[in-house]
Design a protein around this motif. Sequence first.
Motif, PDB file in Angstrom:
ATOM      1  N   GLY A   1      25.030  27.504  11.234  1.00 48.50           N
ATOM      2  CA  GLY A   1      25.861  28.416  12.016  1.00 48.50           C
ATOM      3  C   GLY A   1      27.279  27.893  12.176  1.00 48.50           C
ATOM      4  O   GLY A   1      27.665  26.899  11.562  1.00 48.50           O
ATOM      5  N   ALA A   2      28.045  28.581  13.004  1.00 53.11           N
ATOM      6  CA  ALA A   2      29.421  28.144  13.267  1.00 53.11           C
ATOM      7  C   ALA A   2      29.409  26.784  13.966  1.00 53.11           C
ATOM      8  O   ALA A   2      30.195  25.885  13.632  1.00 53.11           O
ATOM      9  N   ASP A   3      28.523  26.636  14.934  1.00 52.95           N
ATOM     10  CA  ASP A   3      28.370  25.351  15.614  1.00 52.95           C
ATOM     11  C   ASP A   3      27.309  24.525  14.907  1.00 52.95           C
ATOM     12  O   ASP A   3      26.487  25.062  14.169  1.00 52.95           O
ATOM     13  N   ILE A   4      27.335  23.219  15.164  1.00 55.04           N
ATOM     14  CA  ILE A   4      26.260  22.349  14.675  1.00 55.04           C
ATOM     15  C   ILE A   4      25.354  22.025  15.860  1.00 55.04           C
ATOM     16  O   ILE A   4      25.839  21.588  16.904  1.00 55.04           O
ATOM     17  N   ARG A   5      24.063  22.257  15.691  1.00 54.28           N
ATOM     18  CA  ARG A   5      23.118  21.986  16.782  1.00 54.28           C
ATOM     19  C   ARG A   5      22.191  20.859  16.353  1.00 54.28           C
ATOM     20  O   ARG A   5      21.553  20.939  15.303  1.00 54.28           O
ATOM     21  N   ILE A   6      22.144  19.818  17.183  1.00 51.58           N
ATOM     22  CA  ILE A   6      21.336  18.640  16.860  1.00 51.58           C
ATOM     23  C   ILE A   6      20.305  18.432  17.969  1.00 51.58           C
ATOM     24  O   ILE A   6      20.665  18.250  19.136  1.00 51.58           O
ATOM     25  N   GLY A   7      19.035  18.460  17.620  1.00 47.50           N
ATOM     26  CA  GLY A   7      17.981  18.222  18.604  1.00 47.50           C
ATOM     27  C   GLY A   7      18.122  16.829  19.200  1.00 47.50           C
ATOM     28  O   GLY A   7      18.465  15.873  18.497  1.00 47.50           O
ATOM     29  N   SER A   8      17.835  16.724  20.484  1.00 44.92           N
ATOM     30  CA  SER A   8      18.133  15.463  21.179  1.00 44.92           C
ATOM     31  C   SER A   8      17.291  14.291  20.690  1.00 44.92           C
ATOM     32  O   SER A   8      17.708  13.140  20.802  1.00 44.92           O
ATOM     33  N   ALA A   9      16.098  14.553  20.135  1.00 41.01           N
ATOM     34  CA  ALA A   9      15.266  13.448  19.653  1.00 41.01           C
ATOM     35  C   ALA A   9      15.482  13.182  18.158  1.00 41.01           C
ATOM     36  O   ALA A   9      14.692  12.480  17.531  1.00 41.01           O
ATOM     37  N   THR A  10      16.550  13.731  17.624  1.00 40.66           N
ATOM     38  CA  THR A  10      16.911  13.442  16.228  1.00 40.66           C
ATOM     39  C   THR A  10      17.384  11.997  16.142  1.00 40.66           C
ATOM     40  O   THR A  10      18.212  11.559  16.950  1.00 40.66           O
ATOM     41  N   THR A  11      16.856  11.265  15.171  1.00 40.85           N
ATOM     42  CA  THR A  11      17.211   9.849  15.110  1.00 40.85           C
ATOM     43  C   THR A  11      18.620   9.658  14.555  1.00 40.85           C
ATOM     44  O   THR A  11      19.158  10.505  13.833  1.00 40.85           O
ATOM     45  N   VAL A  12      19.175   8.506  14.874  1.00 38.64           N
ATOM     46  CA  VAL A  12      20.500   8.141  14.361  1.00 38.64           C
ATOM     47  C   VAL A  12      20.444   8.023  12.836  1.00 38.64           C
ATOM     48  O   VAL A  12      21.403   8.372  12.142  1.00 38.64           O
ATOM     49  N   ALA A  13      19.300   7.560  12.310  1.00 44.52           N
ATOM     50  CA  ALA A  13      19.147   7.483  10.850  1.00 44.52           C
ATOM     51  C   ALA A  13      19.254   8.866  10.221  1.00 44.52           C
ATOM     52  O   ALA A  13      19.835   9.017   9.139  1.00 44.52           O
ATOM     53  N   SER A  14      18.726   9.875  10.891  1.00 45.43           N
ATOM     54  CA  SER A  14      18.824  11.241  10.363  1.00 45.43           C
ATOM     55  C   SER A  14      20.272  11.725  10.362  1.00 45.43           C
ATOM     56  O   SER A  14      20.696  12.433   9.447  1.00 45.43           O
ATOM     57  N   LEU A  15      21.022  11.344  11.390  1.00 48.85           N
ATOM     58  CA  LEU A  15      22.444  11.710  11.431  1.00 48.85           C
ATOM     59  C   LEU A  15      23.187  11.055  10.272  1.00 48.85           C
ATOM     60  O   LEU A  15      24.041  11.663   9.626  1.00 48.85           O
TER      61      LEU A  15
ATOM     62  N   ARG B   1      14.808   4.520  15.096  1.00 55.24           N
ATOM     63  CA  ARG B   1      14.159   4.852  16.371  1.00 55.24           C
ATOM     64  C   ARG B   1      15.131   5.505  17.363  1.00 55.24           C
ATOM     65  O   ARG B   1      14.744   6.407  18.087  1.00 55.24           O
ATOM     66  N   ALA B   2      16.344   4.994  17.425  1.00 55.08           N
ATOM     67  CA  ALA B   2      17.311   5.483  18.413  1.00 55.08           C
ATOM     68  C   ALA B   2      17.645   6.943  18.136  1.00 55.08           C
ATOM     69  O   ALA B   2      17.649   7.392  16.989  1.00 55.08           O
ATOM     70  N   THR B   3      17.939   7.680  19.200  1.00 57.45           N
ATOM     71  CA  THR B   3      18.208   9.114  19.068  1.00 57.45           C
ATOM     72  C   THR B   3      19.566   9.474  19.669  1.00 57.45           C
ATOM     73  O   THR B   3      20.104   8.740  20.505  1.00 57.45           O
ATOM     74  N   ILE B   4      20.064  10.624  19.273  1.00 55.54           N
ATOM     75  CA  ILE B   4      21.357  11.065  19.796  1.00 55.54           C
ATOM     76  C   ILE B   4      21.254  11.366  21.296  1.00 55.54           C
ATOM     77  O   ILE B   4      22.165  11.031  22.064  1.00 55.54           O
ATOM     78  N   GLY B   5      20.136  11.950  21.719  1.00 58.56           N
ATOM     79  CA  GLY B   5      19.970  12.234  23.142  1.00 58.56           C
ATOM     80  C   GLY B   5      19.869  10.960  23.955  1.00 58.56           C
ATOM     81  O   GLY B   5      20.411  10.862  25.060  1.00 58.56           O
ATOM     82  N   GLY B   6      19.175   9.970  23.401  1.00 63.46           N
ATOM     83  CA  GLY B   6      19.060   8.684  24.081  1.00 63.46           C
ATOM     84  C   GLY B   6      20.402   8.000  24.210  1.00 63.46           C
ATOM     85  O   GLY B   6      20.712   7.382  25.238  1.00 63.46           O
TER      86      GLY B   6
ATOM     87  N   ILE C   1      17.958  16.310  28.233  1.00 63.98           N
ATOM     88  CA  ILE C   1      18.828  16.812  27.162  1.00 63.98           C
ATOM     89  C   ILE C   1      17.915  17.282  26.029  1.00 63.98           C
ATOM     90  O   ILE C   1      17.102  16.507  25.523  1.00 63.98           O
ATOM     91  N   THR C   2      18.049  18.538  25.643  1.00 67.42           N
ATOM     92  CA  THR C   2      17.216  19.046  24.547  1.00 67.42           C
ATOM     93  C   THR C   2      17.995  19.161  23.243  1.00 67.42           C
ATOM     94  O   THR C   2      17.405  19.152  22.166  1.00 67.42           O
ATOM     95  N   ALA C   3      19.315  19.303  23.344  1.00 64.42           N
ATOM     96  CA  ALA C   3      20.114  19.386  22.112  1.00 64.42           C
ATOM     97  C   ALA C   3      21.562  19.042  22.408  1.00 64.42           C
ATOM     98  O   ALA C   3      22.030  19.151  23.547  1.00 64.42           O
ATOM     99  N   VAL C   4      22.247  18.615  21.362  1.00 65.79           N
ATOM    100  CA  VAL C   4      23.689  18.360  21.423  1.00 65.79           C
ATOM    101  C   VAL C   4      24.344  19.363  20.487  1.00 65.79           C
ATOM    102  O   VAL C   4      23.936  19.502  19.326  1.00 65.79           O
ATOM    103  N   VAL C   5      25.346  20.072  21.002  1.00 67.74           N
ATOM    104  CA  VAL C   5      26.004  21.112  20.202  1.00 67.74           C
ATOM    105  C   VAL C   5      27.441  20.705  19.921  1.00 67.74           C
ATOM    106  O   VAL C   5      28.207  20.404  20.842  1.00 67.74           O
ATOM    107  N   LEU C   6      27.809  20.690  18.639  1.00 70.50           N
ATOM    108  CA  LEU C   6      29.186  20.408  18.253  1.00 70.50           C
ATOM    109  C   LEU C   6      29.867  21.751  17.990  1.00 70.50           C
ATOM    110  O   LEU C   6      29.495  22.452  17.041  1.00 70.50           O
ATOM    111  N   PRO C   7      30.842  22.128  18.807  1.00 72.20           N
ATOM    112  CA  PRO C   7      31.471  23.449  18.632  1.00 72.20           C
ATOM    113  C   PRO C   7      32.214  23.524  17.297  1.00 72.20           C
ATOM    114  O   PRO C   7      33.022  22.649  16.978  1.00 72.20           O
ATOM    115  N   GLY C   8      31.945  24.588  16.545  1.00 72.55           N
ATOM    116  CA  GLY C   8      32.542  24.718  15.226  1.00 72.55           C
ATOM    117  C   GLY C   8      34.054  24.719  15.242  1.00 72.55           C
ATOM    118  O   GLY C   8      34.698  24.173  14.339  1.00 72.55           O
TER     119      GLY C   8
END
Lengths: 288, 157
Positions: A64-78, A106-111, A158-165
């Motif tokens: 989408g226009a924004d990027i939505r990242i689930g809060s338990a997404t690992t830093v490795a996935s980013l 193991r570490a996550t963006i929400g953490g 925190i369930t998600a982090v949204v980066l505004p497009g």
Amino acid sequence: MLTALAPVRPSNLAGLASLMAGPRPVHFIAGGTDLLVSGRRLPETGVIVDLSAVAELIGIDCSGADIRIGSATTVASLEAHAGLAARCAALAQAAAECGSVQIRNRATIGGNVANGAAAADLIPVLALVGARLEVMLRGGVRTEIALGDFQPKTGGLITAVVLPGRALLPRSAFAKLGARRDLTISRLNMAATAEFVESRFRALQIVAGALGPRPLRLNRAEEALEGRTLDPDSLRGFMQVLSTEVDAAIPGRASHAWKRRAIRGVGLDLIARLCGLSPRDPVFEEAL
Amino acid sequence: MKLTLRINGSVVEQDADPLARLSEFLRQVLGLTGLKEGCCEGECGACTILMDGAPVHACLTLIFQAHEREITTVEGLGDAGVLTDLQAQFAGAGAVQCGYCTPGIIMSAEGLLRSTLTPSDEEIRHALAGNICRCTGFETIVRAVAAEAARRCEAGC
């Protein structure tokens, strides 16, 4: 020894919401990489909830226009996500320099957000782009708040982090300084985003981390480069202003003397990455 | 609490404190002493194991977080008493000295080689940055991992 703290690993958000609605205090653990280090104690009562199996909290959506990242997404996935790197290189770069492979797995963006460490690597990037947080409150109510409005230990998840497009400019970058190159806590880090129009910096925004308890926008440093071309004179002026930013941010702190010098090097690394150049490029060598 | 874990291909049912460190459980209860508890802070990498194929610190993982995950320790890479090809590359390259850190490095290297068989030296160093060796030096370790990557590539593994 068994404790009164009960561990739970829900697999979906509905299960998580019902736990949050229960009478016992709920403590969340995402990657847990900062939970077991020395000096920290586990809570003694209530429910400790491992978020790593909650499917709805995992994933990166760049469609989408924004990027939505689930809060338990690992830093490795980013670090590994090509779509994220294409639209927000700074976040992918910060992820790649966060801890070690073992930590990133193991570490996550929400953490990283909830932990609230002043030296966190991802937070300056999230502040830079004006990230918003989707939060689930007790009772399952969902709301969205600005990154800076998040208050840890209030029971919200925190369930998600949204980066505004609209904040994702064509170029962005991250640079950090630590005691060593890898697996190092940031002594200083910086994130920037900009566009280039006719070879000149435009709409430049810069945020520094580990220069106070919260990410710090460096307005004067932005003004020093705004509309300028990439040349040694521009960079020298930029470096001088960076030092004055440190003077204003942490006067009298033990780290003030070295950080006002160190920020010049981190700033050059940042601009080099922003421009897709090596920091060994002659334009940066000549600026020193 | 009775916990069910999948460790080195076997299902393990055991009474344990779900909030204890996984490293402690693996070493002291199951006798899997290949991994070491060096710093217990995620700095040294000596406790590295694979969780669902990815390297993680056993010292920073609570036992209950391993529930329904596939855990592999260095003992699970091969048969007892027989070096795996990766371990043999380490021995051949002189990448082992005191050996304390070696199981953790082997597991980080194994994690890397399960994700790519054509890592550059830079990628190998990046993957091993969370493992500290204080006696061998890293050149021989990088050479050993590169050699194993080349061997697996050639073998079509």
